[in-house]
Design a protein around this motif. Structure first.
Motif, short mmCIF file in Angstrom:
data_model
loop_
_atom_site.label_atom_id
_atom_site.label_comp_id
_atom_site.label_asym_id
_atom_site.label_seq_id
_atom_site.Cartn_x
_atom_site.Cartn_y
_atom_site.Cartn_z
N PHE A 285 -20.65 12.73 49.33
CA PHE A 285 -20.75 11.46 49.37
C PHE A 285 -21.95 10.99 48.64
CE2 PHE A 285 -19.29 12.54 53.81
CZ PHE A 285 -18.03 12.11 53.60
N ALA A 286 -21.67 9.74 47.99
CA ALA A 286 -22.72 8.95 47.49
C ALA A 286 -23.06 7.53 47.90
CB ALA A 286 -22.30 8.67 45.86
N PHE A 287 -24.01 7.15 48.31
CA PHE A 287 -24.52 5.81 48.96
C PHE A 287 -25.26 5.10 47.97
CE2 PHE A 287 -23.59 8.77 52.38
CZ PHE A 287 -22.44 8.39 53.16
N SER A 288 -24.96 3.71 47.91
CA SER A 288 -26.14 2.90 47.60
C SER A 288 -26.58 2.07 48.76
CB SER A 288 -25.30 1.92 46.57
OG SER A 288 -24.30 1.11 47.25
N HIS A 289 -27.90 1.48 48.51
CA HIS A 289 -28.82 0.76 49.30
C HIS A 289 -29.18 -0.53 48.56
CE1 HIS A 289 -32.19 -0.29 51.56
NE2 HIS A 289 -31.53 0.27 52.72
N PRO A 290 -29.23 -1.63 49.31
CA PRO A 290 -29.51 -3.02 48.79
C PRO A 290 -30.55 -3.08 47.90
CG PRO A 290 -28.81 -3.20 51.00
CD PRO A 290 -28.97 -1.94 50.83
N ASP A 291 -31.67 -2.01 48.30
CA ASP A 291 -32.90 -2.22 47.33
C ASP A 291 -33.06 -1.39 45.88
OD1 ASP A 291 -33.04 0.46 48.02
OD2 ASP A 291 -34.81 0.61 49.20
N GLY A 292 -31.75 -0.79 45.70
CA GLY A 292 -31.32 -0.19 44.35
C GLY A 292 -31.28 1.28 44.49
N ARG A 293 -31.83 1.89 45.60
CA ARG A 293 -31.85 3.22 45.50
C ARG A 293 -30.34 3.76 45.93
NH1 ARG A 293 -36.08 4.83 49.99
NH2 ARG A 293 -35.59 3.10 51.02
N SER A 294 -30.22 5.10 45.48
CA SER A 294 -29.24 5.63 46.13
C SER A 294 -29.19 7.11 46.61
CB SER A 294 -28.02 5.61 44.63
OG SER A 294 -28.81 6.64 43.69
N PHE A 295 -28.19 7.42 47.51
CA PHE A 295 -28.46 8.66 48.24
C PHE A 295 -27.21 9.46 48.15
CE2 PHE A 295 -30.81 5.43 50.17
CZ PHE A 295 -32.22 6.10 50.35
#
Length: 191
Positions: free
Chosen positions: A158-168
């Motif tokens: 999986f790839a996730f995005s976060h509102p602060d611009g980071r991705s995990f």
């Protein structure tokens, strides 16, 4: 000594006060191995091939035994290891060493076997929970941006995005009929 559950966490980080770049997580049931032996195995990970000294690191462990109604116990081991100066080859070497150690530890878990596939939703929930446990984010704030299924190896990527611009990212595999988060990582937003 037998523990009902055991969790092993290896964190690769630039500095002990910074969030890890990559985290390897393994949770096992009915794990049987002395704590001192596990710590020796974790210490061995810090000696990269061809180096004169071990990588900067910190190993911690804790255990608990509960006899209040239903009995249970757990053991947790955490290795934080410096990734400072690790090139691509060294990172691959560490990753392969962690995979080999986790395979060895799985063999010490009673009745270890790969179970039936879990739903993608369950795997996503596990990935979000593990990311939230290692990084200062709320699991609900993560948005799924990519999902791949490796049916042959019974793994999700999986790839996730976060509102602060980071991705995990997260790799979730199956172990003993339950999903376990094998590896998570973060990418900092470009400046």
């Amino acid at each position: 000594m037998e523990y009902i559950t055991a969790t092993f966490i290896v964190k690769l980080t630039d500095h002990p006060t910074s969030e890890p770049d990559e985290v390897w997580v393994l949770s096992l049931d009915s794990f049987e191995m002395p704590a001192d032996d596990v710590i020796k195995e974790l210490e061995a990970l810090t000696w990269l091939r061809g180096t004169e000294y071990p990588a900067m690191s910190h190993i911690s462990s804790r255990q608990a035994i509960t006899n209040w109604g239903a009995s249970s116990s757990f053991m947790e081991f955490i290795l934080e290891m410096s990734s400072n100066g690790m090139g691509g080859i060294a990172t691959v070497v560490v990753s392969e060493a962690v995979k080999a150690l986790y395979s060895k530890l799985r063999e010490r878990s009673q009745g270890d076997h790969w179970g039936d596939a879990v739903s993608e939703e369950t795997a996503i929930a596990v990935a979000k929970q593990r990311i939230a446990s290692q990084y200062s984010v709320e699991g609900d704030s993560l948005t799924l941006s990519r999902s791949e299924t490796d049916a042959e190896n019974r793994r999700f990527h999986f790839a996730f995005s976060h509102p602060d611009g980071r991705s995990f990212g997260a790799e979730v595999g199956l172990l003993k009929d339950a999903p376990t988060c094998m590896r998570i990582w973060r990418q900092v937003a470009p400046e």
